[in-house]
Design a protein around this motif. Structure first.
Motif, mmCIF file in Angstrom:
data_model
loop_
_atom_site.group_PDB
_atom_site.id
_atom_site.type_symbol
_atom_site.label_atom_id
_atom_site.label_comp_id
_atom_site.label_asym_id
_atom_site.label_seq_id
_atom_site.Cartn_x
_atom_site.Cartn_y
_atom_site.Cartn_z
ATOM 1 N N ALA A 63 0.820 -1.212 0.000
ATOM 2 C CA ALA A 63 0.000 0.000 0.000
ATOM 3 C C ALA A 63 0.858 1.268 0.000
ATOM 4 N N LYS A 64 2.133 1.147 0.377
ATOM 5 C CA LYS A 64 3.004 2.299 0.392
ATOM 6 C C LYS A 64 3.349 2.723 -1.022
ATOM 7 N N LYS A 65 3.660 3.991 -1.165
ATOM 8 C CA LYS A 65 4.073 4.500 -2.467
ATOM 9 C C LYS A 65 5.521 4.113 -2.726
ATOM 10 N N PRO A 66 5.823 3.542 -3.888
ATOM 11 C CA PRO A 66 7.202 3.130 -4.167
ATOM 12 C C PRO A 66 8.157 4.318 -4.206
ATOM 13 N N ILE A 67 9.381 4.079 -3.788
ATOM 14 C CA ILE A 67 10.430 5.088 -3.906
ATOM 15 C C ILE A 67 10.780 5.288 -5.371
ATOM 16 N N LYS A 68 10.787 4.188 -6.117
ATOM 17 C CA LYS A 68 11.111 4.221 -7.544
ATOM 18 C C LYS A 68 10.462 3.011 -8.200
ATOM 19 N N GLU A 69 10.066 3.151 -9.462
ATOM 20 C CA GLU A 69 9.489 2.035 -10.197
ATOM 21 C C GLU A 69 9.790 2.182 -11.683
ATOM 22 N N GLY A 70 9.782 1.066 -12.387
ATOM 23 C CA GLY A 70 10.044 1.097 -13.818
ATOM 24 C C GLY A 70 10.426 -0.276 -14.334
ATOM 25 N N PHE A 71 10.615 -0.357 -15.654
ATOM 26 C CA PHE A 71 10.994 -1.616 -16.291
ATOM 27 C C PHE A 71 12.496 -1.855 -16.203
ATOM 28 N N LEU A 72 12.864 -3.098 -15.874
ATOM 29 C CA LEU A 72 14.233 -3.581 -15.947
ATOM 30 C C LEU A 72 14.173 -4.998 -16.508
ATOM 31 N N VAL A 73 15.306 -5.494 -16.969
ATOM 32 C CA VAL A 73 15.368 -6.864 -17.490
ATOM 33 C C VAL A 73 16.047 -7.743 -16.446
ATOM 34 N N LYS A 74 15.417 -8.851 -16.119
ATOM 35 C CA LYS A 74 15.881 -9.722 -15.033
ATOM 36 C C LYS A 74 16.294 -11.085 -15.574
ATOM 37 N N LYS A 75 17.379 -11.618 -15.027
ATOM 38 C CA LYS A 75 17.799 -12.967 -15.388
ATOM 39 C C LYS A 75 17.112 -13.981 -14.484
ATOM 40 N N GLY A 76 16.530 -15.030 -15.085
ATOM 41 C CA GLY A 76 15.795 -16.035 -14.334
ATOM 42 C C GLY A 76 16.696 -16.876 -13.446
ATOM 43 N N HIS A 77 16.110 -17.409 -12.375
ATOM 44 C CA HIS A 77 16.863 -18.235 -11.444
ATOM 45 C C HIS A 77 16.913 -19.698 -11.880
ATOM 46 N N VAL A 78 15.912 -20.137 -12.646
ATOM 47 C CA VAL A 78 15.830 -21.545 -13.036
ATOM 48 C C VAL A 78 16.231 -21.733 -14.493
ATOM 49 N N ARG A 79 15.517 -21.085 -15.401
ATOM 50 C CA ARG A 79 15.798 -21.237 -16.833
ATOM 51 C C ARG A 79 16.968 -20.374 -17.297
ATOM 52 N N ARG A 80 17.345 -19.407 -16.471
ATOM 53 C CA ARG A 80 18.488 -18.534 -16.751
ATOM 54 C C ARG A 80 18.294 -17.684 -17.999
ATOM 55 N N ASN A 81 17.043 -17.459 -18.388
ATOM 56 C CA ASN A 81 16.784 -16.566 -19.512
ATOM 57 C C ASN A 81 16.460 -15.172 -18.981
ATOM 58 N N TRP A 82 16.430 -14.204 -19.890
ATOM 59 C CA TRP A 82 16.214 -12.810 -19.508
ATOM 60 C C TRP A 82 14.798 -12.401 -19.883
ATOM 61 N N ARG A 83 14.103 -11.719 -18.942
ATOM 62 C CA ARG A 83 12.732 -11.281 -19.158
ATOM 63 C C ARG A 83 12.536 -9.863 -18.608
ATOM 64 N N THR A 84 11.758 -9.077 -19.339
ATOM 65 C CA THR A 84 11.444 -7.728 -18.885
ATOM 66 C C THR A 84 10.406 -7.801 -17.766
ATOM 67 N N ARG A 85 10.683 -7.133 -16.657
ATOM 68 C CA ARG A 85 9.786 -7.133 -15.513
ATOM 69 C C ARG A 85 9.610 -5.703 -14.993
ATOM 70 N N TRP A 86 8.493 -5.486 -14.312
ATOM 71 C CA TRP A 86 8.209 -4.188 -13.697
ATOM 72 C C TRP A 86 8.720 -4.228 -12.254
ATOM 73 N N PHE A 87 9.637 -3.317 -11.915
ATOM 74 C CA PHE A 87 10.251 -3.290 -10.592
ATOM 75 C C PHE A 87 9.717 -2.117 -9.771
ATOM 76 N N THR A 88 9.526 -2.351 -8.470
ATOM 77 C CA THR A 88 9.160 -1.282 -7.537
ATOM 78 C C THR A 88 10.098 -1.347 -6.342
ATOM 79 N N LEU A 89 10.680 -0.212 -5.988
ATOM 80 C CA LEU A 89 11.597 -0.121 -4.862
ATOM 81 C C LEU A 89 10.864 0.475 -3.666
ATOM 82 N N MET A 90 10.754 -0.292 -2.601
ATOM 83 C CA MET A 90 10.127 0.168 -1.369
ATOM 84 C C MET A 90 11.215 0.552 -0.367
ATOM 85 N N ASP A 91 10.820 0.906 0.855
ATOM 86 C CA ASP A 91 11.803 1.369 1.831
ATOM 87 C C ASP A 91 12.607 0.243 2.467
#
Length: 402
Positions: free
Chosen positions: A10-38
């Protein structure tokens, strides 16, 4: 009562936006929406999803951002939590990477400060009796917000690099805090830490000039990592922030999926030059980048009219808006011809907005090509939309006949 997870969301994110993340299992890269909280970094499969696909606790976490040109992929950063969870992400450009890294670093620092206050511990105090037992201890002391080595923002070759320290400042600090008895011992200690990968030189050409032997001496990557320069105009930066278990990753970072060329951080600096597109394509897709970043895209006449997050790129001397999947800049997905193109802002009520997901209703604009194909896009913020519109209109004006 609202759960702790619900309160955090419910808190407002400090920062948010798209970044590309490397998977933990398949090890492929996928675009994800990130939100930085406190206290946490969340990521979502789609922007607007009610629950995150994953999270990493930033209390006691470590952050590493390698120098440009030292990894096969550009604009990378790696996070490691106190419990050992790792997260490797890629930003679309250097400015976005720096912004995210600074924001995450502030959260980690604030969490550390709160932990110290809760435990009743103070900031680092000078200890003349015995120095720290390990390089990790020295490194943490150097990064102390109150008593660590003085850092500053420097501009080298028109590029601003944040939070650097000069070789001279580091040597002075090591002596002042009794980690070394004289400059020779301090240079030797700093050289060992450089060899271990704890520091990175931000300008190797200056090392070339000031290493023993002068400009005529051939400087290999090994020498650049071994000789620490006691100079006021040779700058370094920390390889990692809050280096807990992160420093252990430096030795194992080359252990990655051998079936993929998307290796983890701190790989051998090879083939790091920006390469042109490996196939013929309109315009000049290998030219210098004018603007790049993530947008949501929807092709109205396509069979699947769903929204996709794509990385868009505008280059010099090219009347095309290129796009690709987030981490695959070398594999162009398509391009939009901007010559004689019409661009228009969209409000919440236009284009049957009632059928559009709530989080995509905002900050939309459309492009209609000279052949009549219409593409609708959505930017993360109003400021991003304005910046894209200004750049696109400038390209349209440049390549459209009066």
């Amino acid at each position: 009562m609202m759960s702790e997870a619900a309160k955090s969301e419910a808190k407002k994110p400090i920062k948010e936006g798209f970044l590309v993340k490397k998977g933990h299992v398949r090890r492929n890269w996928r675009t994800r929406w990130f939100t930085l909280m406190d206290d946490t970094l969340h990521y979502y499969k789609n922007r607007g999803d009610p629950m995150p696909a994953g999270s990493i606790d930033l209390a006691g976490a470590s952050l590493i951002v390698p120098n440009s040109g030292t990894t096969k992929k550009s604009f990378l950063m790696q996070l490691s939590s106190l419990c050992g969870k790792e997260l490797l992400v890629q930003a679309p450009d250097q400015a976005t990477l720096t912004d995210w890294a600074d924001s995450i670093e502030k959260v980690i620092s604030e969490q550390a400060k709160q932990s110290l206050q809760a435990s009743g511990a103070g900031s680092m105090r000078r200890n003349t009796a015995s120095p720290p037992a390990s390089q990790k201890d020295i490194l943490q002391a150097m990064q102390d917000r109150d008593a660590g080595v003085k850092v500053q923002d420097v501009t080298l070759k028109t590029i601003q690099i944040k939070k650097c320290f000069s070789g001279e400042a580091a040597i002075d600090w090591l002596i002042a805090w009794y980690f070394a008895k004289d400059r020779n011992e301090a240079v030797s200690l700093a050289g060992e830490m450089l060899l271990e990968g704890h520091f990175q030189c931000v300008d190797h050409e200056l090392i070339q000039q000031h290493c023993v032997g002068g400009p005529q001496r051939k400087i290999t990557p090994t020498i650049m990592c071994r000789e620490f320069i006691d100079s006021s105009f040779v700058y370094y930066k920390f390889s990692a922030f809050n280096p807990g278990q992160m420093l252990d990753l430096l030795d194992s970072s080359d252990e990655s999926d051998s079936s993929s060329d998307d290796n983890d951080l701190l790989t051998t600096a090879a083939n790091t030059q920006d390469s042109p597109w490996p196939f013929a394509t309109p315009g000049d897709p290998a030219g210098p980048v004018i603007k790049q970043g993530f947008l949501m895209k929807k092709r109205l006449k396509h069979v699947k009219q769903d929204w996709k997050a794509r990385k868009f790129i505008i280059r010099e001397n090219s009347p095309y808006l290129y796009y690709c999947k987030g981490s695959k800049e070398s594999k162009l997905s398509g391009s939009i011809p901007l010559k004689d193109c019409t661009v228009a802002e969209m409000d919440d009520k236009s284009d049957a907005a009632s059928s559009v997901k709530q989080h995509i209703k905002r900050n939309r604009f459309s492009l209609t090509t000279s052949s009549g194909e219409r593409v609708v896009m959505a930017a993360p913020t109003a400021e991003d939309r304005l910046s894209w519109l200004q750049t696109i209109r400038k390209v349209i004006k440049e390549f459209t006949s009066p």
